[in-house]
Design a protein around this motif. Sequence first.
Motif, short mmCIF file in Angstrom:
data_model
loop_
_atom_site.label_atom_id
_atom_site.label_comp_id
_atom_site.label_asym_id
_atom_site.label_seq_id
_atom_site.Cartn_x
_atom_site.Cartn_y
_atom_site.Cartn_z
N THR A 1 1.74 -8.81 26.00
CA THR A 1 1.61 -9.94 24.93
C THR A 1 2.19 -11.37 25.66
N ASP A 2 1.58 -12.46 25.30
CA ASP A 2 2.12 -13.78 25.73
C ASP A 2 2.25 -14.84 24.51
N ASN A 3 2.78 -15.74 24.88
CA ASN A 3 2.81 -16.99 23.89
C ASN A 3 2.08 -18.14 24.28
N THR B 1 -1.44 -14.42 22.46
CA THR B 1 -2.36 -13.22 22.55
C THR B 1 -1.70 -11.89 22.85
N SER B 2 -2.07 -10.84 22.24
CA SER B 2 -1.77 -9.49 22.69
C SER B 2 -2.89 -8.69 23.08
N ILE B 3 -2.90 -7.86 24.03
CA ILE B 3 -3.99 -7.15 24.52
C ILE B 3 -3.44 -5.76 24.82
N THR B 4 -3.93 -4.67 23.86
CA THR B 4 -3.54 -3.31 24.20
C THR B 4 -4.74 -2.53 24.64
N LEU B 5 -4.02 -1.74 25.86
CA LEU B 5 -5.15 -0.82 26.15
C LEU B 5 -4.85 0.49 25.87
#
Length: 628
Positions: free
Chosen positions: A69-71, A172-176
């Motif tokens: 997750t980033d801001n 943005t948040s990217i989940t694997l």
Amino acid sequence: MEDQNKEPKKEEVLEMKFDPNTIEHLGVKMYSTLPPIIAEIVSNSYDAEAKKVDIILSDNKKNKSITITDNGHGMTFSEINSNFLRIGRNRRVDNNSQESKNKLRFVIGKKGIGKLSFFGISDRIEVLTVSEELENKFILDWNKIKNLGNDEEHYKPEIVHQDSKVSKPNGTSITLYNIERKTNFDPDSIAYSLAKSFQVFDEEEFDVTIFHNSLDNKTVIENKLIYKNINELKSWEFPIHKDRSPKTYYCEDVITGKIILSKETVPHNMKGVSLFSRNKLVNEYEFYDLSATSHGYSYLTGWLNVDYIDLFEKDVISTNRRSLNWETDETKELRSYLASVISSIYNESKKIKEQFKIKDFEDETGEPIDSWVEALPSHEKSLAKKMVTSIINSEGIDKSKSTELVKFVKDSFQFEAFKELASDIDSSDVKDVHKVLGLLKEWKHIEAREMYKIAQVRLEAIKKFKEHIDDDAKEVPTMHNFLKEFPWILDPRMMEFKDEITYSQLLKEKFGEVKLDEDDRRIDFLCLKFGQGHFIVELKRPGKIISAADLDQGMSYVSFLEAHINNEFGNKVFCYIIGKKLSSDPLAIKKANSYKQSNDVYFKSYADLLQDALSYHKEFIDKYEEFS
């Protein structure tokens, strides 16, 4: 006529456009380990001007997952289609700029295929992004991508929700999901790998933290992680040799960074110099056309920033960022420069390591390395100096080993047999460290054999000593004469000694009438001189229990004898009282400890002398058998 005031139709689908084989080749097959995949996402966060990135590793459940997750500035629905889902997009060309969206950073992403790396370890990727208070969430499914027909061009990700109004900051948040991995995640290893891949973790407004299963278990990534175990001896800060630097492009100092000379050999995968462009790895550690076969190169590591290569007309950075394309005129010039600089540093480092070894020897021994050499006869001095120089100059021998070998040579030069053995080596051979090491190994065998012979003789004496103890032999003359002949039983260092008969007589005259706790007793003293010390040995019978009065009397002997010895050179007097055992009387125990701490009077039992002698001489025999 078309209505000019009609609003354009709002996008309602997401599309990923690609050749179906692209993901297989550039994603699944190229990226199969965790660190480079996480690195790609961190790279995107950096380019999105994020100030904070959280990497959440979850492996405490059946299905492992990773969320990053980033801001950063997030993405609109339109930007997802045009930027994120567009394979092979070069953002620098599209935006006609080398800078990020708000011109806060130089972007480090370039090829637009990093997102394919996700499928190297995960078959389901969830992306949630917020921009301008609108949230979009969608899912990429690898199994559906694989099942596309041959005539299918576009993959349509599943939209969970589109442009939902939210009161959230951009990001943005990217989940694997569904990560197939038998072992648990290792946050320290991942942090180390990321530190090897980027140089951005010390920037004031870019913090990256790894959380493993909980917010309490966190690891902060810092640039220094990669070199934290390197014990630096010296370093070279760049830019240097600016007159020989490659052509200047957009930055004043073309090449920056640091090359390190380590005190120990560096890990194999860190030997050489790595290259970064815009703070991202572009070439792993190597020596750039140098024939770095010498062991001395194993002590060199470091990194250099070559940002200007990102401005080349031709892209010279490989897809996996492990090596540059070295076939262009510009990279050939860079490679030549790197080889020249590393070669110069290597030559300088040899002299530095030699001085380091010399200092280590002098610090450990407290004397100049050549002091003992200068005291040798002229015909031996040259040979000794060449042997020491050969050891010090050898790149394959580290400082601790070189100190050990120089000390061994120094000690061995006391023996004629060693000097005769060394003189057989041709003077030119002495410069060859392998010949010197061969000589030392041969001498160790000879020395061991000699010590073996001595040990055999001594074991016979120890056997006789045990018989005297078992028979409770009289202190005079039996024990007196035996220990006078074999003083090494009292102390293994006493190879040679001077029998101080005068002092023995003085003690007998002074204390001959002393009455202690034993009837019909003869006082007997054995006085020995060894080194700067005088040793009084008062022998009791093997069955005698030592009392507090015996210990006090020992202190009287020490005081008396010190008054009769010329102490101009600081000679010390010690007293050993030999008997069966120390009395269990608390006063005797207290006095024994006190006198031992003051380094004046020592009690030794015959059993201890016997055991110590056996242990000491067993080492010689074991050592010889090891050599054999």
